[in-house]
Design a protein around this motif. Structure first.
Motif, PDB file in Angstrom:
ATOM      1  N   GLY A 126      60.935 -15.207  -5.174  1.00 31.11           N
ATOM      2  CA  GLY A 126      60.410 -14.838  -6.474  1.00 31.11           C
ATOM      3  C   GLY A 126      59.116 -15.519  -6.854  1.00 31.11           C
ATOM      4  O   GLY A 126      58.572 -15.285  -7.939  1.00 31.11           O
ATOM      5  N   GLN A 127      58.599 -16.353  -5.961  1.00 35.98           N
ATOM      6  CA  GLN A 127      57.371 -17.097  -6.243  1.00 35.98           C
ATOM      7  C   GLN A 127      56.151 -16.285  -5.815  1.00 35.98           C
ATOM      8  O   GLN A 127      56.241 -15.392  -4.963  1.00 35.98           O
ATOM      9  N   ASP A 128      54.999 -16.583  -6.401  1.00 35.05           N
ATOM     10  CA  ASP A 128      53.727 -16.010  -5.978  1.00 35.05           C
ATOM     11  C   ASP A 128      53.591 -16.212  -4.462  1.00 35.05           C
ATOM     12  O   ASP A 128      53.649 -17.339  -3.954  1.00 35.05           O
ATOM     13  N   ALA A 129      53.399 -15.134  -3.744  1.00 31.48           N
ATOM     14  CA  ALA A 129      53.369 -15.188  -2.280  1.00 31.48           C
ATOM     15  C   ALA A 129      52.190 -15.981  -1.743  1.00 31.48           C
ATOM     16  O   ALA A 129      52.155 -16.309  -0.555  1.00 31.48           O
ATOM     17  N   ARG A 130      51.229 -16.304  -2.588  1.00 30.45           N
ATOM     18  CA  ARG A 130      50.068 -17.065  -2.132  1.00 30.45           C
ATOM     19  C   ARG A 130      50.328 -18.570  -2.117  1.00 30.45           C
ATOM     20  O   ARG A 130      49.486 -19.345  -1.666  1.00 30.45           O
ATOM     21  N   GLN A 138      49.149 -20.841   0.712  1.00 26.45           N
ATOM     22  CA  GLN A 138      49.178 -20.173   2.014  1.00 26.45           C
ATOM     23  C   GLN A 138      47.762 -20.059   2.583  1.00 26.45           C
ATOM     24  O   GLN A 138      46.813 -19.905   1.814  1.00 26.45           O
ATOM     25  N   PRO A 139      47.593 -20.185   3.914  1.00 27.43           N
ATOM     26  CA  PRO A 139      48.655 -20.338   4.898  1.00 27.43           C
ATOM     27  C   PRO A 139      49.228 -21.753   4.934  1.00 27.43           C
ATOM     28  O   PRO A 139      48.470 -22.734   4.910  1.00 27.43           O
ATOM     29  N   SER A 140      50.551 -21.822   4.963  1.00 29.61           N
ATOM     30  CA  SER A 140      51.273 -23.088   4.986  1.00 29.61           C
ATOM     31  C   SER A 140      52.516 -22.899   5.840  1.00 29.61           C
ATOM     32  O   SER A 140      53.066 -21.790   5.908  1.00 29.61           O
ATOM     33  N   GLU A 141      52.958 -23.965   6.474  1.00 27.08           N
ATOM     34  CA  GLU A 141      54.201 -23.873   7.243  1.00 27.08           C
ATOM     35  C   GLU A 141      55.398 -23.625   6.332  1.00 27.08           C
ATOM     36  O   GLU A 141      56.413 -23.102   6.770  1.00 27.08           O
ATOM     37  N   ASN A 142      55.273 -24.016   5.060  1.00 26.18           N
ATOM     38  CA  ASN A 142      56.332 -23.781   4.098  1.00 26.18           C
ATOM     39  C   ASN A 142      56.114 -22.446   3.393  1.00 26.18           C
ATOM     40  O   ASN A 142      55.102 -22.248   2.719  1.00 26.18           O
ATOM     41  N   ALA A 143      57.043 -21.540   3.563  1.00 24.64           N
ATOM     42  CA  ALA A 143      56.941 -20.208   2.975  1.00 24.64           C
ATOM     43  C   ALA A 143      57.094 -20.281   1.459  1.00 24.64           C
ATOM     44  O   ALA A 143      57.564 -21.284   0.913  1.00 24.64           O
ATOM     45  N   PRO A 144      56.701 -19.235   0.750  1.00 20.83           N
ATOM     46  CA  PRO A 144      56.923 -19.211  -0.697  1.00 20.83           C
ATOM     47  C   PRO A 144      58.417 -19.218  -1.016  1.00 20.83           C
ATOM     48  O   PRO A 144      59.239 -18.738  -0.235  1.00 20.83           O
ATOM     49  N   ALA A 147      35.717 -20.632  -5.940  1.00 21.11           N
ATOM     50  CA  ALA A 147      35.356 -21.629  -4.929  1.00 21.11           C
ATOM     51  C   ALA A 147      36.050 -21.340  -3.599  1.00 21.11           C
ATOM     52  O   ALA A 147      35.469 -21.517  -2.527  1.00 21.11           O
ATOM     53  N   ARG A 148      37.283 -20.887  -3.658  1.00 17.10           N
ATOM     54  CA  ARG A 148      37.981 -20.542  -2.417  1.00 17.10           C
ATOM     55  C   ARG A 148      37.275 -19.375  -1.727  1.00 17.10           C
ATOM     56  O   ARG A 148      37.057 -19.397  -0.514  1.00 17.10           O
ATOM     57  N   GLN A 149      36.922 -18.385  -2.500  1.00 20.07           N
ATOM     58  CA  GLN A 149      36.246 -17.217  -1.955  1.00 20.07           C
ATOM     59  C   GLN A 149      34.907 -17.597  -1.322  1.00 20.07           C
ATOM     60  O   GLN A 149      34.522 -17.083  -0.266  1.00 20.07           O
ATOM     61  N   ALA A 150      34.215 -18.546  -1.945  1.00 21.43           N
ATOM     62  CA  ALA A 150      32.877 -18.903  -1.480  1.00 21.43           C
ATOM     63  C   ALA A 150      32.898 -19.830  -0.275  1.00 21.43           C
ATOM     64  O   ALA A 150      32.017 -19.739   0.592  1.00 21.43           O
ATOM     65  N   HIS A 151      33.876 -20.736  -0.212  1.00 17.98           N
ATOM     66  CA  HIS A 151      33.766 -21.849   0.729  1.00 17.98           C
ATOM     67  C   HIS A 151      34.807 -21.874   1.852  1.00 17.98           C
ATOM     68  O   HIS A 151      34.569 -22.523   2.871  1.00 17.98           O
ATOM     69  N   LEU A 152      35.961 -21.223   1.683  1.00 14.10           N
ATOM     70  CA  LEU A 152      36.968 -21.223   2.753  1.00 14.10           C
ATOM     71  C   LEU A 152      36.839 -19.919   3.523  1.00 14.10           C
ATOM     72  O   LEU A 152      37.261 -18.854   3.069  1.00 14.10           O
ATOM     73  N   ARG A 153      36.214 -20.002   4.676  1.00 10.28           N
ATOM     74  CA  ARG A 153      35.839 -18.805   5.422  1.00 10.28           C
ATOM     75  C   ARG A 153      36.667 -18.646   6.695  1.00 10.28           C
ATOM     76  O   ARG A 153      37.075 -19.630   7.323  1.00 10.28           O
ATOM     77  N   ASP A 154      36.859 -17.413   7.064  1.00  8.41           N
ATOM     78  CA  ASP A 154      37.518 -17.088   8.318  1.00  8.41           C
ATOM     79  C   ASP A 154      36.543 -17.292   9.476  1.00  8.41           C
ATOM     80  O   ASP A 154      35.496 -16.640   9.535  1.00  8.41           O
ATOM     81  N   GLY A 155      36.900 -18.193  10.394  1.00 10.88           N
ATOM     82  CA  GLY A 155      36.068 -18.379  11.573  1.00 10.88           C
ATOM     83  C   GLY A 155      36.263 -17.292  12.613  1.00 10.88           C
ATOM     84  O   GLY A 155      35.484 -17.196  13.567  1.00 10.88           O
ATOM     85  N   GLY A 156      37.339 -16.489  12.422  1.00 10.44           N
ATOM     86  CA  GLY A 156      37.625 -15.426  13.378  1.00 10.44           C
ATOM     87  C   GLY A 156      38.429 -15.916  14.562  1.00 10.44           C
ATOM     88  O   GLY A 156      38.485 -17.114  14.849  1.00 10.44           O
ATOM     89  N   GLN A 167      42.042 -15.669   8.825  1.00  7.35           N
ATOM     90  CA  GLN A 167      42.444 -14.379   8.261  1.00  7.35           C
ATOM     91  C   GLN A 167      43.536 -13.726   9.086  1.00  7.35           C
ATOM     92  O   GLN A 167      44.444 -13.069   8.549  1.00  7.35           O
ATOM     93  N   ASP A 168      43.494 -13.905  10.394  1.00  9.83           N
ATOM     94  CA  ASP A 168      44.516 -13.330  11.251  1.00  9.83           C
ATOM     95  C   ASP A 168      45.894 -13.864  10.892  1.00  9.83           C
ATOM     96  O   ASP A 168      46.871 -13.106  10.840  1.00  9.83           O
ATOM     97  N   VAL A 169      45.974 -15.154  10.606  1.00 14.80           N
ATOM     98  CA  VAL A 169      47.254 -15.758  10.244  1.00 14.80           C
ATOM     99  C   VAL A 169      47.696 -15.303   8.858  1.00 14.80           C
ATOM    100  O   VAL A 169      48.884 -15.051   8.616  1.00 14.80           O
ATOM    101  N   LEU A 170      46.755 -15.187   7.936  1.00 14.06           N
ATOM    102  CA  LEU A 170      47.111 -14.677   6.607  1.00 14.06           C
ATOM    103  C   LEU A 170      47.643 -13.249   6.696  1.00 14.06           C
ATOM    104  O   LEU A 170      48.583 -12.878   5.975  1.00 14.06           O
ATOM    105  N   ASP A 171      47.048 -12.444   7.572  1.00 14.99           N
ATOM    106  CA  ASP A 171      47.433 -11.037   7.673  1.00 14.99           C
ATOM    107  C   ASP A 171      48.690 -10.812   8.508  1.00 14.99           C
ATOM    108  O   ASP A 171      49.509  -9.934   8.188  1.00 14.99           O
TER     109      ASP A 171
END
Length: 527
Positions: free
Chosen positions: A286-290, A277-283, A360-369, A327-331
């Motif tokens: 019972g799957q990990d929501a991420r 996520q974010p993905s057009e395909n939902a979890p 690596a995700r935390q460091a490199h995939l950033r919210d542009g706002g 981040q807006d779409v994730l939230d």
């Protein structure tokens, strides 16, 4: 019988003579020893690289008539007549199926109003024609892997209408002099032989910017993805038409036996969804929501091939992918028409190295706002990493169908204005380009490369204190050139796809793929 020792002796003499000649030339030019290695100016003055990746425009669609550029302006328009599916010249362009402007557009141009156009390029904003401003949302067009190759038609570029889904729409263009980025291009360098890295659409061309590769779906024929495996003809570059397909482009949209998202050997070339996520395909239940549901036919398994991000990290180079509205779409989920977030425009969200929970995700995939506000804040504070990629949210990316040109053009010009005032500007290189052509015609034939591309020509603007001013760069380049520049500047290990593309271009054109440096003057300080 010829004496082989005599042949070898002659070859040795020839090689020795050639070597002496080269040495003499090199000495005359001061290119021997360490001078030869340092003849090219150092790229070290470029300390910050920013890549802004807009959407779906060919160079002729926006920059026709740009001074000094190779466009169709001033040429006889009859030279660009489109052919029908049987190879004959169309007597006229078909109507724009469904209308030139999308639903919800005030005073729309209907399908009937677009009928009987001459078989040649036409201006959407022509005061004597449709007279629609750059703020208009127009019909979307097919921009798919096999269709792009069929439209290019061996470099003749004469079957964009035949193998499209929007009738006359591929032949449309605009008066680009009204764009803010036209004026930016006048001040810096427009690269007019810059091509999209891969045939087809946004999904594959974003992957190309990340890894110079086509993603792979192992065992796709025995997976949920088996219905989206394409059926191709023996060439592997075209789709066979279905028995019920309209024979002529004047009669309707072509139909194919199976136009899928995967090649017959399981490479993903048309839009697949991220496994995270974010993905057009939902979890799944019972799957990990991420995560996205892996049983959906369009969920691509996590990819493991190295990316340019991985190569940068190997050398300790700081980098980030800024995604507008991430981040807006994730939230809150996606919203239409704003921000109209596009999941398949986020290439690193397909790679296992950047899975949820990784550092690596935390460091490199950033919210542009929203509207890039967080990206702009980092620009203004001078805290961009050494390499930044920025992807505008959907309504600001210029994509036909769901976005207009003017909004995205203004947004990118505003970003450039902030970059020019940034504390990092004196040693910055900015590349503004488009992911692909969006199914829009361009008159310049792409060079022959490898299996994956390059595809049609797209705009690219090189902006920097070191950029040549008021310049048009005719060097043959493509999206891969951005990766080539990063590899050379930061002394990275080359990606396999980058090396393969370079070899293919060398074989095709007699020259290696351009690396952006022809647009720069690094022998003097920034201006």
């Amino acid at each position: 019988m010829v004496d082989p020792t005599h042949i070898n002796g002659r070859q040795t003499v020839a090689r020795f003579t050639t070597g002496l000649l080269f040495l003499a030339i090199a000495m005359a030019c001061g290119l021997t020893g360490s001078h030869a290695r340092s003849a090219r100016p150092s790229l070290d003055p470029i300390q910050t690289v920013v890549v802004i990746f807009a959407e779906n425009r060919s160079l002729d669609n926006l920059y026709n008539g740009f001074p000094g550029a190779d466009t169709f302006a001033g040429k006889a328009l009859t030279r660009f007549a489109q052919r029908d599916r049987d190879g004959s010249i169309l007597r006229e362009l078909p109507p724009v199926w469904g209308g030139l402007t999308g639903r919800g557009v005030p005073d729309p141009i209907t399908q009937a109003m677009s009928a009987h156009l001459p078989n040649q390029p036409f201006r959407v904003d022509d005061p004597q024609g449709f007279n629609r401003p750059l703020s208009t949302r127009t019909h979307d067009l097919w921009h798919r892997y096999y269709q792009n190759q069929m439209q290019i038609n061996g470099g003749r570029n004469d079957m964009f209408v035949a193998w499209g889904n929007s009738g006359a729409m591929p032949m449309s263009y605009w008066d680009g002099t009204q764009m803010e980025m036209w004026q930016v291009a006048r001040r810096y360098t427009l690269a007019d032989h810059f091509f999209m890295g891969a045939f087809g659409g946004s999904f594959l061309n974003h992957q190309w910017l990340a890894c110079a590769c086509a993603p792979f779906y192992p065992g796709a024929d025995a997976s949920p993805a088996h219905p989206v495996i394409s059926v191709t003809d023996p060439s592997g570059t075209s789709l066979p038409v279905a028995p019920n397909s309209p024979r002529s482009a004047l009669d309707g949209i072509p139909k194919f036996v199976r136009d899928g998202n995967l090649t017959p050997d399981f490479y993903a070339v048309n839009t697949m969804q991220p496994p995270y996520q974010p993905s057009e395909n939902a979890p799944a239940a019972g799957q990990d929501a991420r995560f996205a549901d892996p049983m959906q036919p369009t969920t691509l398994p996590p990819q493991t091939i190295p990316t340019i991000g991985d190569r940068l990290s190997e050398k300790g180079i700081t980098w980030a992918w800024y995604a507008g509205a991430w981040q807006d779409v994730l939230d809150h989920g996606n919203h239409y028409p704003t921000p109209d977030f596009q999941y398949h425009h986020q290439p690193y969200n397909y790679f296992r190295n950047y899975a949820p929970g990784t550092s690596a995700r935390q460091a490199h995939l950033r919210d542009g706002g929203l509207a890039g506000i967080r990206f702009i804040a980092d620009i203004d504070h001078g805290i961009l990493p050494q390499v930044s990629f920025y992807k505008p949210q959907g309504n600001l990316n210029e994509h036909s169908g769901y976005a207009d040109i003017q909004s995205g053009d203004h947004h990118i010009a505003d970003l450039v204005a902030h970059l020019e005032k940034s504390p990092q500007w004196p040693h910055m290189l900015v590349v503004v380009t488009y992911d692909e052509n969006g199914g829009l015609w361009d008159h310049v034939a792409p060079p022959r490369g490898d299996r994956w591309g390059p595809g049609s020509r797209i705009p690219a603007i090189i902006i920097s204190p070191y950029a040549r001013r008021g310049h048009v760069d005719h060097t043959v380049q493509d999206t891969t050139s951005i990766l080539k520049f990063l590899t050379e500047r930061f002394r990275l290990r080359a990606l396999d796809g980058l090396a393969a593309r370079d070899r293919a271009m060398q074989a095709s054109t007699g020259r290696p793929l351009g690396d952006l440096t022809s647009a720069l003057n690094l022998t003097r300080g920034p201006r």
